[in-house]
Enzyme design. Sequence first.
Site, PDB file in Angstrom:
ATOM      1  N   LYS A   1     -15.220  16.000 -16.464  1.00 36.17           N
ATOM      2  CA  LYS A   1     -15.698  17.354 -16.183  1.00 36.17           C
ATOM      3  C   LYS A   1     -17.014  17.262 -15.427  1.00 36.17           C
ATOM      4  O   LYS A   1     -17.926  16.548 -15.844  1.00 36.17           O
ATOM      5  CB  LYS A   1     -15.915  18.142 -17.467  1.00 36.17           C
ATOM      6  CG  LYS A   1     -16.504  19.525 -17.239  1.00 36.17           C
ATOM      7  CD  LYS A   1     -16.738  20.234 -18.567  1.00 36.17           C
ATOM      8  CE  LYS A   1     -17.419  21.575 -18.357  1.00 36.17           C
ATOM      9  NZ  LYS A   1     -17.733  22.216 -19.637  1.00 36.17           N
TER      10      LYS A   1
ATOM     11  N   SER B   1      -7.935  20.055   0.120  1.00 35.06           N
ATOM     12  CA  SER B   1      -8.562  19.202  -0.886  1.00 35.06           C
ATOM     13  C   SER B   1      -9.950  19.721  -1.222  1.00 35.06           C
ATOM     14  O   SER B   1     -10.383  20.758  -0.728  1.00 35.06           O
ATOM     15  CB  SER B   1      -8.688  17.759  -0.385  1.00 35.06           C
ATOM     16  OG  SER B   1      -9.556  17.727   0.727  1.00 35.06           O
TER      17      SER B   1
ATOM     18  N   THR C   1      -6.206  21.071  -6.887  1.00 41.74           N
ATOM     19  CA  THR C   1      -6.237  20.394  -5.594  1.00 41.74           C
ATOM     20  C   THR C   1      -6.449  18.910  -5.857  1.00 41.74           C
ATOM     21  O   THR C   1      -6.203  18.430  -6.957  1.00 41.74           O
ATOM     22  CB  THR C   1      -7.321  21.006  -4.675  1.00 41.74           C
ATOM     23  OG1 THR C   1      -7.176  20.486  -3.357  1.00 41.74           O
ATOM     24  CG2 THR C   1      -8.718  20.772  -5.185  1.00 41.74           C
ATOM     25  N   TYR C   2      -6.892  18.173  -4.841  1.00 36.03           N
ATOM     26  CA  TYR C   2      -7.165  16.745  -5.021  1.00 36.03           C
ATOM     27  C   TYR C   2      -8.502  16.423  -4.365  1.00 36.03           C
ATOM     28  O   TYR C   2      -9.039  17.212  -3.585  1.00 36.03           O
ATOM     29  CB  TYR C   2      -6.038  15.882  -4.448  1.00 36.03           C
ATOM     30  CG  TYR C   2      -5.823  16.058  -2.973  1.00 36.03           C
ATOM     31  CD1 TYR C   2      -6.466  15.227  -2.054  1.00 36.03           C
ATOM     32  CD2 TYR C   2      -4.989  17.055  -2.474  1.00 36.03           C
ATOM     33  CE1 TYR C   2      -6.282  15.387  -0.690  1.00 36.03           C
ATOM     34  CE2 TYR C   2      -4.799  17.220  -1.118  1.00 36.03           C
ATOM     35  CZ  TYR C   2      -5.447  16.385  -0.230  1.00 36.03           C
ATOM     36  OH  TYR C   2      -5.259  16.555   1.120  1.00 36.03           O
TER      37      TYR C   2
ATOM     38  N   GLY D   1      -9.007  23.476   3.358  1.00 40.95           N
ATOM     39  CA  GLY D   1      -7.675  24.059   3.432  1.00 40.95           C
ATOM     40  C   GLY D   1      -7.630  25.407   2.740  1.00 40.95           C
ATOM     41  O   GLY D   1      -8.579  26.186   2.783  1.00 40.95           O
ATOM     42  N   ALA D   2      -6.500  25.686   2.092  1.00 41.03           N
ATOM     43  CA  ALA D   2      -6.321  26.979   1.420  1.00 41.03           C
ATOM     44  C   ALA D   2      -7.401  27.229   0.366  1.00 41.03           C
ATOM     45  O   ALA D   2      -7.768  28.382   0.103  1.00 41.03           O
ATOM     46  CB  ALA D   2      -4.936  27.040   0.785  1.00 41.03           C
ATOM     47  N   ALA D   3      -7.926  26.169  -0.246  1.00 43.21           N
ATOM     48  CA  ALA D   3      -8.977  26.319  -1.259  1.00 43.21           C
ATOM     49  C   ALA D   3     -10.227  26.985  -0.684  1.00 43.21           C
ATOM     50  O   ALA D   3     -10.992  27.610  -1.423  1.00 43.21           O
ATOM     51  CB  ALA D   3      -9.332  24.959  -1.854  1.00 43.21           C
TER      52      ALA D   3
END
Length: 122
Positions: free
Chosen positions: A9, A25, A57-58, A71-73
């Site tokens: 975390k 990502s 995501t990664y 990206g979409a994030a």
Amino acid sequence: MFIKLLKSKIHLATVTGKNLFYEGSLTLDKEIMEKANLKPFEAVWIYNLNNGKRFETYLLEGNKGEVVLNGAAARLGEIGDKIIIVSYAWVTEEEIRNFKTYLVYLTEKNEIKKIKLSSHNF
């Protein structure tokens, strides 16, 4: 039997950038990743404290202090948003005895303030 536990975390990271037209990502400071026991391309969940959005995501390794939504994030947060980054692991009951959760707390500038390892004594 497997139990899903919190593996890592990162608490209160500050988004420093957005890059919509990217493969997708989260780019994250390499040192923070190492201290949190996270690997490049590892799946993570992002919890955005500013807007309540949660997404998976990664990770990609980044430069010092970087926390970049790609990206979409990039549509799920804004520069300056506070996020929590977590990863989970499926652990057998035998593995729990030696399993550690890595907790990394950051400052406003994405500097490491504190690192804590938590054991699981069930």
